[in-house]
Design a protein around this motif. Sequence first.
Motif: not given
Length: 710
Positions: A271-285
């Motif tokens: 889902d689009l929201q899940t993909r955005q969540l992954c990008t958020l996790v990676l940006q934080h990392a």
Amino acid sequence: MENFKIRRRTPVTYVQSFGYIIVIDLKAQIIGLSANITDVTAQPAHSYLNQPIAHFFNDSFSTQANKILKTVQKLLHEPDGRQILYDTILGKRYYLNLFRNRNKIYCEWEPHQKQSVKTVQIHTLTCFLEEKTKNVWTSVCTSVRKIIGFDRVLLYKMESSGRGRMLSECSADKKYLGKQFAESFMPAETINFYRSSSYRYCPDTGNENIEFLENGKHTDLLPSLLHPFPDFHINSLRSLGVVSVIVIPIFIDHKFWGLLAGHHYQEKAIDLQTRQLCTLVLQHAAHRFDSDFKQSQLKYYNQIKSFEVNFKEKLMNSNSTNAVLVQNLKMLCRNTKADGIAIYHAGDVFTSGICPTPVQIEEIIKIINPLHKKPIFIDQDFASKHQKEISSFLPFAGLLSLQIAQRNDNYILWFRKEKTDRIYHITSSNAQEEKASCETWEETVINAAEPWDDKALYFVQSLNELLHEVVILKSKEHEKLNEELIILNNELETIAFTLSHDLKNPLSVVKIGAQVIYDNQDHQQKWSKTILDGVHNIEAIIDGLLYLLDKKAYKFSKVPIPLSNMLKKIVNEAKILYNNERCTVVLGKILPVWGEKSMIYQIFLNVIGNAVKYTSMQEHALIKIDSRQHNKCLYYSIKDNGIGIPKSFIKNIFNVFNRASNSRNFPGTGIGLSLTKRMLEKLDGKIAIKSTLGQGTTVTLSFPLRTKNP
């Protein structure tokens, strides 16, 4: 004959089929759209080309058309605007993603997936954000895999060489962890594709792409999430059995650093929201990694600053910059993580660790001299590039060099040995076919060294600036010393004038008195007194001069003096001076000695000169020079096969003007060894001589070792 205008057909453009896209210009007219638009509208897709966007949304999104068109109007005035809306079409929920890129507005929409962000995913995200871990990339791979439920999540880092390495992997087998990929795996156009969007996604690599219809002008679809993956990558994914894939670029300090990739071996939509969540996790990392890295760099920079303070003190307290560098060879090597280091100074070489021979270093200097447009020269593959120009095999691969004070005869050289890598290749067997297959294979690559990283370069740059500063400060000291030497020289001229003038009178008196006594015995007593008075005057003058010279003597500091180049020059000069060109001189281990350069030169000039002189009559003249260290002393032996010294004369060998009976056919004054002994005593050194008449002589010079100036 009629003129025909040939119209070239615009190449067909494709987009992925999991969503829909319309592109409009700044007049709000449709200039391109995906052919699958017919899924959500009753009209043929091509009929909307060059039509106002309002026509399409009023036809297909009637309930939300007003809201969507207001967003479009807003984006027309916002160069970097973006908005995500939600709408229902034919009873199905869709995400509508509208954004502007330059002079175009992109309208993308895709179905809402049932498994949008769940509580378990939020929990995973919360744990990740709160987690304190040493390896942030391992943690992010684990967290992303939990969020999307893929079979494999990998983290790929781009290296400065263009190759890449899998730094982390979360999977059942970890089959790619640590593997290094060839430069061809991520060419510039592929990197540009991944970095042009916050992520790239394909739910099914086996699906056919959909044609993108255009009004005759080519539309740049690179900003669109529906842009297909590069053929080479999609084919390689298919060959590996990957069906679903998501790729998220990583930026550190606004530069492309690497990417995270998720692989699944069955079709699985995210889902689009899940993909955005992954990008958020990676940006934080990425932010956490960047912060930790900068903290580490700051700590390292503080260590270097501390080093600079201590090292500057050592340099300023020594008369020889190279002596301090030689004393700290291992530390200089360790701070660059090199395998070996060499100091080259006017032909003399000092080494530590894995290094080329002195002859090879001379050859390397000749190669890099023209290349040193800046003080620092770096090459991780120097050996393979220049091996043909070197006389024998080089024991290293990478070279880092620093030219000291812009001198072409003074360098610090760092060496890194070659490393062996297994490079992973993925090649397309037939790039022209739509379903081109790919072949994977590994290659063993040798010759390149580990690249010199930012820390090593920062250390060398700091060392360069420090040496430059010290050279400037010391040049000011030298100017002051020159002034003192000019004063001393003037005083010596005064002494010379005294010797030539003041001694003339008493010497004249002595001469006249002696002549009168010789001619007339009657005046013997009177002139004897006159002669004695003249002698007393001469003694007084000499005592005064000696006192003056003792007080005005220049005080020198002992420093390590490199001898390799010096001894070669002395040997060559002595051969010419005594016409003994056929003499063979064998240099063994040549260690630096502590002393004053001019005195050291005079000592070896006298001893080696004697060896060359007294072997000049030999048919096979041979001289061996070697050194060794023992009990805090450095010993130099100079052994020749010359005429030797009579045993009875050895005990008087250091008396001034004394010459052995068998040396009458050789030039000399008999003061060389006496002078040598006195200079050695000033250096706290000693000289010993062993000789056999007719067989040769061995002279042993001993110098005390020093670690600090007296």
